[in-house]
Design an enzyme around this catalytic site. Structure first.
Site, PDB file in Angstrom:
ATOM      1  N   HIS A   5       0.881  -1.066   0.201  1.00  0.00           N
ATOM      2  CA  HIS A   5      -0.208  -0.489  -0.137  1.00  0.00           C
ATOM      3  C   HIS A   5       0.366   1.271   0.121  1.00  0.00           C
ATOM      4  O   HIS A   5       0.256   2.190  -0.478  1.00  0.00           O
ATOM      5  CB  HIS A   5      -0.513   0.332   1.644  1.00  0.00           C
ATOM      6  CG  HIS A   5      -0.945   0.542   2.699  1.00  0.00           C
ATOM      7  ND1 HIS A   5      -0.519  -1.099   3.083  1.00  0.00           N
ATOM      8  CD2 HIS A   5      -0.614   1.303   3.115  1.00  0.00           C
ATOM      9  CE1 HIS A   5      -0.179   0.481   4.887  1.00  0.00           C
ATOM     10  NE2 HIS A   5       0.002   1.013   4.031  1.00  0.00           N
ATOM     11  N   ASP A  57       1.097  -7.826   2.165  1.00  0.00           N
ATOM     12  CA  ASP A  57       0.790  -6.126   1.952  1.00  0.00           C
ATOM     13  C   ASP A  57       2.599  -5.986   1.779  1.00  0.00           C
ATOM     14  O   ASP A  57       3.214  -4.940   2.924  1.00  0.00           O
ATOM     15  CB  ASP A  57       0.785  -5.914   3.620  1.00  0.00           C
ATOM     16  CG  ASP A  57       0.208  -3.933   2.612  1.00  0.00           C
ATOM     17  OD1 ASP A  57       0.952  -3.092   1.402  1.00  0.00           O
ATOM     18  OD2 ASP A  57      -0.439  -3.195   3.397  1.00  0.00           O
ATOM     19  N   SER A  69       3.900   2.274   8.670  1.00  0.00           N
ATOM     20  CA  SER A  69       3.446   1.093   7.244  1.00  0.00           C
ATOM     21  C   SER A  69       5.134   1.039   6.672  1.00  0.00           C
ATOM     22  O   SER A  69       5.964   2.711   6.185  1.00  0.00           O
ATOM     23  CB  SER A  69       2.758   1.211   6.524  1.00  0.00           C
ATOM     24  OG  SER A  69       1.676   1.289   6.862  1.00  0.00           O
TER      25      SER A  69
HETATM   26  N1  ARG Z   1      -4.769   0.665   7.508  1.00  0.00           N
HETATM   27  C1  ARG Z   1      -3.299   0.646   6.453  1.00  0.00           C
HETATM   28  C2  ARG Z   1      -3.019   1.643   6.920  1.00  0.00           C
HETATM   29  O1  ARG Z   1      -3.400   3.105   7.680  1.00  0.00           O
HETATM   30  C3  ARG Z   1      -3.390   0.028   5.474  1.00  0.00           C
HETATM   31  C4  ARG Z   1      -3.970   1.273   4.199  1.00  0.00           C
HETATM   32  C5  ARG Z   1      -4.329   0.329   2.784  1.00  0.00           C
HETATM   33  N2  ARG Z   1      -5.107  -0.681   2.731  1.00  0.00           N
HETATM   34  C6  ARG Z   1      -6.340  -0.456   2.168  1.00  0.00           C
HETATM   35  N3  ARG Z   1      -6.815  -1.079   2.307  1.00  0.00           N
HETATM   36  N4  ARG Z   1      -6.422   0.551   1.871  1.00  0.00           N
HETATM   37  O2  ARG Z   1      -1.451   2.340   6.100  1.00  0.00           O
HETATM   38  N1  GLU Z   2      -1.400   1.059   7.760  1.00  0.00           N
HETATM   39  C1  GLU Z   2      -0.661   2.320   7.910  1.00  0.00           C
HETATM   40  C2  GLU Z   2       0.399   3.514   7.180  1.00  0.00           C
HETATM   41  O1  GLU Z   2       0.108   3.072   6.213  1.00  0.00           O
HETATM   42  C3  GLU Z   2       0.064   1.773   9.580  1.00  0.00           C
HETATM   43  C4  GLU Z   2      -1.154   1.068  10.109  1.00  0.00           C
HETATM   44  C5  GLU Z   2      -1.214   2.645  11.523  1.00  0.00           C
HETATM   45  O2  GLU Z   2      -2.060   3.476  11.436  1.00  0.00           O
HETATM   46  O3  GLU Z   2      -0.889   1.746  12.553  1.00  0.00           O
HETATM   47  O4  GLU Z   2       1.423   3.953   8.143  1.00  0.00           O
END
Ligand code: ARG
Ligand code: GLU
Length: 719
Positions: free
Chosen positions: A86, A222, A654
């Site tokens: 991502h 991921d 991330s």
């Molecule tokens: N929650 C994770 C973060 O904050 C992954 C985000 C990307 N994935 C998604 N399905 N939108 O970045």
């Molecule tokens: N998916 C998040 C990022 O892009 C990390 C998840 C979180 O917020 O802890 O950094």
């Protein structure tokens, strides 16, 4: 004796929340001083110097800021860089088209010359960091207004940055910690040629999609791979064919030994923003005002995007990255509110504030100088509320509309002076044309038009008092008798901002004397009315209240530190390098439910469902599963996929390396669990878990699924 201390601690923890087990995002410079003993007690086998050192090579030299908001790490001596799928999503998407759909099919460079160039993408190494509090605060006096203080701080910081980077190719920043009670200077080296090496298909890299996002149990692969290139002399350079793979000072060895519950883990990376020390009034505003409004706006945007994406595969590609990023924060805010409610966060904050106030007034000096702090916060947040609402809508329902983004691209033409040279006009137009190529590649007018109609016109006007609406609503009332449909039709028919051919035709023939025509474009009118709203109604008042809050917060923070001189505080995340440590751990999300700390390939097969887009497992993966062709990555007849641990992480982490007690790479961080998303505001050791991809699944995919095993040759793999 032990009993006594324990019960004493429990009472205290209810009152003043001393640091809980694994809470904290620590400054690596102070590891030795504050954390090392505790880390060792939890199992760490490295020395503090091996983790972070200013003089010798340490783990820090393998870690980068990837792009502008993620972390990445070096995993080979030839510049191979690992981050999340991502995080590389924008790049993978930018190389994708219906014919070459890397998002859907994945991409693997089978040789160096197949690696794909990504203009604008950077990898930033930290060269050094230093406490510069006294230099930054030189000449700052208590009598200064907040504005004067900020100006002085900026002036001093600029000087430090200049001194630190003079005659070098480095860049530097000064960042405040503990709300301006401490300052650090960071010197960075920024590499500008970062190429795409490999990415799994979205059905692996984004498996579970937005359905599983922020959730456990998780099965997302991921990750994506890039390579840093440098000039032949090893220094950063823009893309050039003669650039060579960068040879980093060090890189991370990968361990296949895996994780057990209770194992020490450490996440080393760039957490973006947390707000752990805010007063209850601020948290109330986030919980009861900002979050609900922002959630509703994004929900409406997502509904429209989903409808368009489901109807047309081309739109699915165009809006894949956009909808993922809209959905990401949307879902996080929902989880955050839920978690804060469940934690009784406001009550806890208020209890803490009572205790703090009692401590404060016990001393005469403190009483006389600071006893108004909480009252001032209360007043400020009350005053701020309508402006915050106006600002949230301005940003979420106005400024981020695609029509407005288009206006922002072309706006520099409006600022050209009458006597500008032809050459400057040509250059400006060229830059704008390049931005528009990206814009229109992923633009679908019918989708944008629906979003504008529903979000900008309906939702904005229904939720914001008239005084905080952009003046375009008056125009619509006057000229279109308030008929939103008629207005939208004409806007999307007439405006060059959303009609590609008209726009390029306009750019081709542009002369500075035609600025006026641009200003009269219906889309530009929307943009100008928004900017006018912001500049005349929001910015100043909001800025003044914020400045006042900044000043109060600085004192409040200092006084929180003073109240508990023996507690080790960590500063809120500010996208600087931090270490967080904890252990591999399971959890109980709710009554009667237990979540294991690992997931496996079996779980992917269990989720497989051809009818649900997010759960379609690629046939090739099913075949590998059937034939049990797992190579050295198998454990108990399956492949481990993800694991949870109690590391305190946030957005920006991330892509961060997850390291074991020996500093070997065992995973990459990519998410948090649904029950723990409130940890940006309040951490709960019972519920907060970070989610990592297990390196064994990653290597299994590269090696067995993608047939890109040649990449493993440049890694150091500990079996
Ligand atoms: N929650 C994770 C973060 O904050 C992954 C985000 C990307 N994935 C998604 N399905 N939108 O970045
Ligand atoms: N998916 C998040 C990022 O892009 C990390 C998840 C979180 O917020 O802890 O950094």
């Amino acid at each position: 004796m032990k009993q006594l201390t324990l019960s004493f601690l429990i009472v205290l923890s209810f009152l003043s929340r001393p640091l809980q087990a694994d809470e904290g995002m620590w400054i690596p410079l102070f590891l030795e001083k504050y954390n090392y003993a505790d880390m060792q007690a939890k199992g760490l086998r490295l020395s503090a110097e091996e983790i972070f050192s200013l003089n010798q090579t340490s783990l820090k030299d393998a870690i980068v800021i990837f792009g502008r908001g993620c972390t990445g790490e070096l995993i080979s001596g030839e510049g191979l860089l690992l981050t999340n799928h991502h995080c590389g999503y924008g790049q993978i998407q930018s190389h994708s088209s219906l014919e070459n759909d890397y998002l859907t099919n994945g991409f693997w460079a089978m040789s160096r010359d197949e690696e794909l160039v990504n203009p604008g993408l950077t990898a930033t190494f930290l060269v050094s960091m230093k406490d510069v509090t006294s230099e930054v605060l030189e000449g700052v006096t208590p009598e200064m207004t907040e504005k004067e203080r900020q100006d002085k701080v900026k002036e001093n910081s600029d000087k430090l940055i200049e001194e630190a980077t003079n005659d070098t190719h480095y860049s530097a920043v000064v960042k405040p910690f503990f709300y301006g009670n401490q300052y650090f200077l960071f010197v960075n080296e920024v590499f500008k040629d970062v190429r795409l090496v490999g990415a799994p298909p979205s059905a692996i890299g984004k498996f579970g999609g937005d359905t599983d996002n922020w959730m456990w149990p998780r099965h997302t692969g991921d990750f994506s791979l890039f390579r840093i290139y440098a000039a032949p002399d090893g220094t950063p350079a823009e893309y050039a064919p003669e650039n060579v793979p960068y040879r980093p000072k060090t890189f991370l060895p990968i361990s296949l030994k895996g994780v057990e519950k209770g194992d020490f883990t450490m996440v080393y990376g760039y957490p973006g923003t947390t707000q752990e020390y805010l007063p209850s009034y601020a948290v109330e505003q986030i919980m009861y005002q900002s979050n609900p409004h922002k959630i509703a706006i994004r929900e409406a945007i997502l509904d429209v995007m989903k409808e368009s994406m489901d109807a047309d595969p081309a739109v699915r590609i165009q809006y894949a990255s956009k909808s993922a990023s809209v959905a990401n924060a949307w879902k996080k805010w929902i989880g955050e509110n839920r978690g804060l409610r469940k934690l009784d966060a406001i009550e806890k904050k208020k209890a803490y504030e009572t205790e703090w106030l009692n401590w404060l007034v016990a001393d005469r000096d403190r009483r006389e100088n600071y006893s108004r702090i909480l009252l001032d916060f209360q007043k400020n947040y009350e005053k701020l509320a309508p402006y915050q609402l106006a600002m949230d809508y301005f940003m979420e329902a106005g400024y981020s509309m695609e029509l407005v983004k288009s206006a922002r691209i072309i706006a520099p033409l409006l600022n050209l002076k009458e006597d500008v040279s032809d050459e400057e006009v040509a250059q400006t137009v060229e830059r704008i044309r390049a931005s528009y190529q990206n814009f229109f590649k992923d633009y679908h007018q019918p989708t944008d038009k629906k979003i504008f109609r529903k979000v900008f016109l309906d939702i904005y006007s229904e939720n914001v008092p008239a005084e905080f609406l952009p003046s375009i609503f008056t125009t619509i009332n006057d000229d279109f008798k308030g008929d939103f449909d008629a207005y939208t039709d004409e806007l999307y028919q007439e405006s060059i901002l959303v009609n590609e051919e008209d726009l390029y035709r306009f750019l081709d023939k542009f002369k500075a004397s035609k600025k006026k025509r641009l200003a009269k474009d219906m889309g530009m009118e929307v943009y100008q009315s928004l900017m006018e709203l912001y500049l005349t109604k929001i910015r100043n008042v909001q800025g003044t209240i914020r400045q006042s809050n900044d000043s109060i917060m600085r004192h409040y923070m200092a006084l929180q530190l003073a109240m508990e001189p023996d507690r080790i505080f960590y500063p809120d995340a500010n996208f600087t390098l931090r270490i967080t440590y904890g252990q591999v751990d399971d959890y109980v999300p709710r009554d009667g439910v237990f979540y294991e700390h690992v997931t496996t390939l079996d779980g992917i097969m269990q989720k497989d469902n051809p009818d649900i887009y997010d759960y379609r497992v690629p046939q090739a993966l099913k075949d590998l599963y059937e034939s049990k062709d797992f190579g050295p990555y198998a454990v108990n007849g399956t492949v481990p996929v993800c694991f949870t641990a109690s590391n305190h992480t946030t957005g920006g982490n991330s892509g961060s390396p997850v390291l074991n007690a020996d500093g070997h790479l065992i995973g990459i961080n990519f998410d948090r669990n649904w029950e723990g998303t409130m940890s940006d505001i309040m951490y709960d050791p019972d519920q907060c878990r970070n989610i990592s991809l297990d390196m064994r699944y990653l290597l299994f995919i590269v090696d067995k699924f993608a047939g890109a095993g040649h990449l493993l040759d440049e890694m150091t793999i500990i079996r």
